[in-house]
Design an enzyme around this catalytic site. Structure first.
Site, PDB file in Angstrom:
ATOM      1  N   CYS A 108       0.753  -0.666   0.118  1.00 45.52           N
ATOM      2  CA  CYS A 108       0.215  -0.514  -0.029  1.00 45.52           C
ATOM      3  C   CYS A 108       0.683   1.172   0.376  1.00 45.52           C
ATOM      4  O   CYS A 108       1.477   1.736  -0.527  1.00 45.52           O
ATOM      5  CB  CYS A 108      -0.538   0.247   0.948  1.00 45.52           C
ATOM      6  N   HIS A 217      -3.574  -5.851   0.925  1.00 45.54           N
ATOM      7  CA  HIS A 217      -3.007  -6.044   2.324  1.00 45.54           C
ATOM      8  C   HIS A 217      -2.075  -7.643   3.068  1.00 45.54           C
ATOM      9  O   HIS A 217      -3.417  -8.077   3.736  1.00 45.54           O
ATOM     10  CB  HIS A 217      -3.418  -5.094   3.047  1.00 45.54           C
ATOM     11  N   GLU A 219      -0.758  -8.833   4.923  1.00 44.65           N
ATOM     12  CA  GLU A 219      -0.647  -8.917   5.933  1.00 44.65           C
ATOM     13  C   GLU A 219      -1.500  -8.619   7.049  1.00 44.65           C
ATOM     14  O   GLU A 219      -1.032  -8.839   8.227  1.00 44.65           O
ATOM     15  CB  GLU A 219       0.436  -7.524   7.035  1.00 44.65           C
TER      16      GLU A 219
END
Lengths: 256, 84
Positions: A108, A217, A219
């Protein structure tokens, strides 16, 4: 970062010491939001997360670096434009381009910083619909030979969270053609293009495959209970773990 | 104190989502004469003292490196504006 700094969420049975011995740096800038999540993803994958501060001038002994999401410097000027000139970024750019080919993942805002730093081609502009968007997003792995995607199958579809306002990937036609020809489109949006990105590009890699940037994302999709919703149940998705498992596989010399 | 004005515009081939939103809003307010809008940025750099060639060169370099991203934007103007 010691394990007791990690917020108590989900299954807390993660081992205190990293299984692999690999040390993966996670950079924090003023305005970074997702550094803790990235560090937790690193630990869940079996490596030791190492906090890196933007103003410091040394990478220490990290084996790889994650530049996490957020709004560095408030996204003022352009997303990532000011963060790009941090001392830590100079070290990262040098190490990524060196013979050692330091693995670097930009997520991002981290992806935006990597394009501003010219480690990756193109740039991000405001979403074509002008709105901030947050959703579970399906991606297709187009290149599984990079340092960060080698644990996925080619063409594999994964679901991770997407959340941004400046996520529209743009580059001139010549650059886009070159990216396609060289297999540097690492990930593409599937089903719906959420921001107007050219050729549905969600993530790209550099020619060497050690630097990867993507807007979604991974994560945020590493732990059952907190990931995207899948057929298996609400918030069960852990498709993002593959990025971190991939770099570990590369670092410890594993094979697919 | 004199200022150096730097104007930055999105490249012609880059879609400008902000300009597109504005051009959609104009006719709703009765401004029907405009078929396109592109939104750029204007920077005003204040200089303490005289603007020398060296300072102007610095402004041009800053415009190309930090104030604009050459992938998506063009620096269309760098000029000195005397104090009003």
């Amino acid at each position: 970062m010691s394990s007791n700094e990690i917020p108590l969420i989900g299954d807390y049975s993660t081992p205190d010491t990293a299984l692999s011995g690999a040390r993966i740096g996670v950079v924090s800038f003023p305005g970074t939001l997702d550094d803790r999540d990235a560090a937790r993803a690193v630990r869940l994958a079996g490596a030791e997360p190492v906090a890196l501060w933007h103003a410091d001038d040394s990478l220490g002994d990290v084996d790889a670096v994650v530049i996490p999401g957020g709004f560095s410097y408030g996204d003022y000027l352009r997303a990532g434009a000011i963060a790009r000139f941090a001392p830590m970024m100079s070290r990262i750019v040098d190490a990524a381009n060196s013979d050692a080919r330091l693995p670097v993942l930009g997520i991002c805002n981290g992806f935006q910083i990597l394009t501003e730093a010219h480690l990756l081609p193109g740039s991000m502009i405001k979403n074509d619909h002008l709105k901030f968007i947050c959703r579970d997003q399906v991606l297709r792995v187009e290149n599984n030979s990079t340092t960060w995607t080698n644990q996925y199958g080619i063409g594999q579809e994964i679901t991770v969270v997407l959340k941004n306002q400046d996520g529209q990937y743009v580059a001139d036609e010549k650059t886009l053609d070159a990216l396609e020809a060289e297999g540097q489109v690492a990930l593409r949006y599937v089903g719906w293009n959420p921001n107007g990105s050219r050729r549905d590009i969600a993530g790209i890699t550099n020619a060497a495959g050690n630097v990867v940037g993507l807007m979604p994302h991974p994560e945020h999709a590493v732990e059952a209970g907190y990931g995207p919703t899948t057929d298996a149940g609400t918030h069960t998705g852990t498709d993002g773990l593959g990025f971190f498992a991939s770099v570990l596989s590369t670092l410890v010399g594993g094979t697919k | 104190m004199p200022r150096i004005v730097v104007d930055v515009m999105p490249k012609p081939e880059i879609l400008d989502p902000q300009g597109k939103a504005i051009v959609g809003a104009l006719p709703r307010l009765g401004f029907d004469a405009f078929s396109g809008v592109r939104q750029g940025k204007r920077f005003e750099l204040t200089v303490d003292g005289e603007v020398t060639e060296e300072i102007l060169a610095q402004a041009r370099t800053a415009a190309e490196t930090l104030l604009s991203n050459p992938v998506i934007e063009d620096v269309v103007n760098v000029e000195v504006v005397a104090e009003a």
